[in-house]
Design an enzyme around this catalytic site. Structure first.
Site, short mmCIF file in Angstrom:
data_model
loop_
_atom_site.label_atom_id
_atom_site.label_comp_id
_atom_site.label_asym_id
_atom_site.label_seq_id
_atom_site.Cartn_x
_atom_site.Cartn_y
_atom_site.Cartn_z
N GLU A 1 -31.18 2.88 14.51
CA GLU A 1 -29.72 2.81 14.36
C GLU A 1 -29.05 3.47 15.56
OE1 GLU A 1 -29.55 4.93 10.66
OE2 GLU A 1 -29.14 6.83 11.64
N LYS B 1 -26.97 5.95 17.91
CA LYS B 1 -26.69 7.39 17.89
C LYS B 1 -25.23 7.58 18.31
CE LYS B 1 -28.54 11.82 19.46
NZ LYS B 1 -27.31 12.45 19.93
N TYR C 1 0.84 -1.20 0.00
CA TYR C 1 0.00 0.00 0.00
C TYR C 1 0.88 1.25 0.00
CZ TYR C 1 -3.43 3.44 1.59
OH TYR C 1 -4.21 4.55 1.71
N ASP C 2 1.90 1.25 0.87
CA ASP C 2 2.81 2.40 0.93
C ASP C 2 3.50 2.62 -0.41
OD1 ASP C 2 2.12 2.73 3.52
OD2 ASP C 2 3.91 1.80 4.36
N SER D 1 -31.45 19.21 14.81
CA SER D 1 -31.14 18.23 15.85
C SER D 1 -32.35 17.34 16.09
CB SER D 1 -30.70 18.93 17.12
OG SER D 1 -31.73 19.76 17.55
N GLU E 1 -21.71 11.34 11.01
CA GLU E 1 -21.03 11.62 12.26
C GLU E 1 -19.55 11.25 12.16
OE1 GLU E 1 -23.24 12.93 14.21
OE2 GLU E 1 -22.48 12.89 16.26
N CYS F 1 12.71 5.09 40.21
CA CYS F 1 11.30 5.09 40.57
C CYS F 1 10.66 3.73 40.27
CB CYS F 1 10.57 6.19 39.80
SG CYS F 1 8.84 6.30 40.23
S1 IVH Z 1 -30.10 11.99 12.33
C1 IVH Z 1 -32.59 16.07 11.65
N1 IVH Z 1 -28.74 9.88 13.03
O1 IVH Z 1 -27.24 13.48 16.95
C2 IVH Z 1 -31.46 15.54 12.46
N2 IVH Z 1 -28.18 11.95 14.04
O2 IVH Z 1 -29.20 15.02 18.46
C3 IVH Z 1 -30.81 14.40 11.76
N3 IVH Z 1 -26.30 11.79 15.60
O3 IVH Z 1 -26.84 16.50 15.24
C4 IVH Z 1 -29.87 13.69 12.64
N4 IVH Z 1 -25.92 9.64 15.35
O4 IVH Z 1 -24.85 14.90 15.28
C5 IVH Z 1 -28.91 11.20 13.22
N5 IVH Z 1 -27.60 7.92 13.52
C6 IVH Z 1 -27.77 9.24 13.70
C7 IVH Z 1 -26.97 9.98 14.56
C8 IVH Z 1 -27.21 11.33 14.73
C9 IVH Z 1 -25.53 10.75 15.96
C10 IVH Z 1 -26.15 13.16 16.13
C11 IVH Z 1 -26.09 14.23 15.07
C12 IVH Z 1 -27.20 15.16 15.39
C13 IVH Z 1 -27.51 14.85 16.82
C14 IVH Z 1 -28.96 15.13 17.11
#
Ligand code: IVH
Length: 694
Positions: free
Chosen positions: A125, A127, A45-46, A91, A184, A442
């Site tokens: 899924e 978070k 790869y390198d 959010s 993310e 030490c």
């Molecule tokens: S969907 C309309 N899916 O959580 C908002 N967000 O509290 C769409 N996050 O700002 C966000 N995993 O930074 C979504 N599977 C996931 C996520 C996720 C982490 C974070 C994201 C968002 C925050 C919202």
């Protein structure tokens, strides 16, 4: 297929090669980072990367917008530009309790006029606890990466995003005119821990958690630093898109994968609130073994037309919700603050807590990181504090509950002596960490130190290494470096060694011979063996060469430690010796324990003075040489070794301090620089001649 040498590539061939290499390297990135199924070795790869770099160096105009070179970072910038999010980055509402999940689904059904028990297609899924990022592709090419910022305006982090291997620089297959992928950025726990260990060893402040480490890495003005941080990415959304995204969310995730992006493999289809809640519970139990931090799971309506009908309330969608895990936090009282000494001598203050259960685990201690952390958060002994567990990471003190501060709360004074060995503990300027200077004595550092002493660059004792040192320490056969040389000669030690598992008489004989072979050691290796911070092979050689003998060096270093300005200036003036190293030497020699251990070691060994370079009469003695271009008669490494043997210092770049530049074939910028600065140059033949190698 044998490759054509880069020098003989025609322009059109180079163009084709660069396209092939970009695609090949991208494919190997995917195989390695996403499929965990590499097809080639790291070395192969390198080699691809090197070939790409060599062709680009020859044809700078042919550098592609998706060049693999961007993976390693670009030149630092002064500040990030601003990026407007045409589609705001919103959010999610949170559900803390199962009941809130049932309410979420009931609301959706009411809104869509569905029966109270109608199944609804949902996707669940994890978070991810990282930071969200928007990555824009135009015609399949990555053109911009941006942080969320306030949701409307974020920061332009394109150069940094290009270093993240989960994010392709070119989408696979048919590419849409515009697709802004959202997801993310995060850091895996093992990379977070390795990063913190490295920072601790270097005296830098550690990151409190992987999220902060990821955020700190993404917001680097120098993308080369970002490139060194092993960030990861899961895609889960989109912003601007032409053509618009239609169909289902799960279909969109599949498409992201086809395009070469990484999506979370733990994503599930669910139809009822109970299925969602079961998913939440199941992910909750596997949470600790995921390898990255998550703070809950997210549920999203699968049908995108229905998503649109539901729309948004305020800054959060009605069609999605975050089901959080209970906070891994609790309040308890600090009984005492104790110092822990790490393998490298770093002193870490640790809070001894009233035991408390957090997330099902009894917590008795939490790290306080360093004295600045304690001061900034005004943490005192007997304070009530919020503590937090994050994944596998050591619990931490998040904050003090100020209105519960007891009258006997006592500020903590960081001691200036090591609790393990009583040596002076110092905090170098600009560093966050206080460190024990009693490296040779030490007990907390003894294992790492002895492994260093017997290591390849120091005493290089065959048969004594990372495996044997801990065993010998456990058996109480070793405490100091001098003890290494008594292992087989001191009858008591030898007898105990013979009784140890795995040490037959043949092996002991061999070890005895290996130890005898190293009773005489060159001064530079001896200096290196002492394990003084920042002294590596090159610096040890510089010191040995400059001072010429152990006695002279030692006297001079003791003078430096005693504050003798002249001795300090002499040391600091050696080309290649920086101020941090001068301080580290002063600290080492100021600690009487270290001198005792060194004297003890010297009763067992002989230190050889370096051959005076001048005596050899080499024209290169004491000079600084730079090699450039390709040499024919020897490799760069060989040339460097020869120059050093002749008493020269080899530097990487040409400056006014350079005495000679040796020009190999195709020498470029460095030759020009030498001419500009009027530095003497030699061709390879002249170099060989004067070095006596011909
Ligand atoms: S969907 C309309 N899916 O959580 C908002 N967000 O509290 C769409 N996050 O700002 C966000 N995993 O930074 C979504 N599977 C996931 C996520 C996720 C982490 C974070 C994201 C968002 C925050 C919202």
């Amino acid at each position: 297929m044998t490759e054509k040498p880069v020098e003989s590539l025609k322009r059109s061939e180079a163009e084709g090669e660069l396209a092939r290499l970009a695609a090949d390297i991208a494919r190997h990135d995917r195989l390695y980072y996403q499929a965990d199924a590499p097809e080639i070795s790291d070395a192969e790869y390198d080699a691809l990367q090197r070939r790409n770099a060599a062709i680009e160096a020859r044809f700078p105009n042919l550098v592609r917008p998706d060049s693999p070179r961007f993976r390693v970072g670009a030149a630092p910038v002064d500040a990030f530009g601003k990026v407007e999010h045409k589609v705001p980055m919103l959010s999610l509402d949170n559900a803390m309790e199962d009941e809130a999940v049932r309410d979420f689904l009931a609301r959706i059904r009411r809104f869509l006029n569905l029966a109270a028990d109608a199944p609804v297609d949902l996707v669940a899924e994890p978070k991810i606890d990282g930071l969200s990022c928007a990555v824009r592709y135009e015609g399949g090419l990555l053109v911009r990466g941006a942080t969320r910022g306030d949701g409307t305006v974020g920061e332009d982090i394109t150069a940094n995003v290009r270093t993240i291997r989960d994010i392709p620089q070119r989408l696979l297959g048919d590419s849409p005119p515009v697709l802004e992928v959202r997801g993310e950025i995060f850091m895996e726990l093992q990379d977070f821990q390795a990063l913190n260990a490295r920072r601790e060893a270097e005296g830098q402040a550690v990151f409190a958690n992987p999220r902060n480490a990821a955020a700190g890495s993404v917001r680097q003005l120098d993308s080369k630093i970002t490139a060194s941080r092993k960030l990861r990415f899961f895609a889960y959304g989109w912003g601007e898109a032409d053509p618009p995204v239609t169909g289902t969310y799960s279909g969109f995730l599949d498409r992201l994968q086809t395009l070469g992006l990484r999506v979370n493999p733990l994503t599930r289809h669910c139809k009822t609130a109970e299925e969602l809640i079961a998913y939440h519970a199941q992910i909750g139990t596997t949470r600790a073994s995921l390898g990255y931090d998550i703070d809950g799971v997210v549920y999203k309506l699968d049908d995108l037309r229905l998503q649109e009908r539901l729309g948004y309330v305020g800054r959060a969608p009605r069609f999605a919700i975050a089901h959080k895990f209970p906070a891994q936090q609790a309040v308890t009282q600090i009984r005492a603050i104790r110092l822990q000494v790490g393998r490298t001598g770093a002193l870490t203050p640790v809070a001894e807590l009233e035991p408390i259960t957090v997330g099902g685990v009894v917590v008795r201690r939490a790290t306080l990181h360093n004295e600045d952390y304690i001061r900034d958060k005004d943490i005192r002994i007997h304070d009530f504090v919020v503590i937090q567990r994050a994944g596998d990471v050591i619990p931490q003190v998040v904050e003090v509950v100020k209105d519960r501060r007891p009258t006997d709360a006592t500020p903590y004074d960081m001691p200036d002596r090591c609790p393990e060995c009583g040596s002076l503990a110092v905090r170098p300027e600009g560093e966050a960490v206080r460190r024990c200077t009693g490296g040779l004595v030490c007990p907390a550092q003894v294992e790492a130190r002895l492994e260093h002493v017997v290591g390849r660059d120091a005493f290089d004792i065959e048969g004594l290494g990372k495996k044997q040192v801990p065993q010998l320490l456990d058996a109480d056969l070793l405490k100091t470096p001098a003890d290494l040389f008594r292992l087989t000669t001191d009858p008591v030690r030898r007898e105990r060694l013979e009784a140890l598992e795995g040490w037959g008489s043949k092996k002991i004989e061999k070890l005895a011979a290996a130890i005898e072979a190293r009773r005489t050691i060159p001064l530079d290796r001896f200096i290196l063996a002492l394990g003084i911070r920042f002294i590596g092979e090159a610096n040890a050689k510089l010191l040995a060469r400059h001072y010429g003998s152990l006695e002279v060096w030692r006297q001079a270093m003791q003078s430096v430690a005693a504050g003798d300005a002249e001795a300090r200036a002499e040391l600091a003036d050696i080309d290649g010796i920086g101020p941090k190293l001068v301080d580290a030497i002063a600290e080492f020699f100021a600690e009487a324990h270290n001198l005792d251990a060194m004297d003890d070691l010297l009763t067992e060994i002989e230190v050889e003075d370096p051959a005076s370079p001048e005596a050899g009469g080499s024209p290169f003695a004491g000079k600084t040489i730079v090699f450039t271009g390709s040499l024919e008669a020897m490799t760069r490494a060989e040339a460097k070794a020869l120059a050093e043997k002749l008493g020269a210092k080899v530097a990487g770049s040409v400056s006014t301090k350079t005495d000679y530049v040796v020009l190999g074939a195709d020498a470029g910028a460095k030759a020009k620089k030498a001419a500009e600065l009027g530095v003497a140059t030699l061709d390879e033949a002249a170099w060989l001649e004067q070095a006596g190698a011909r």
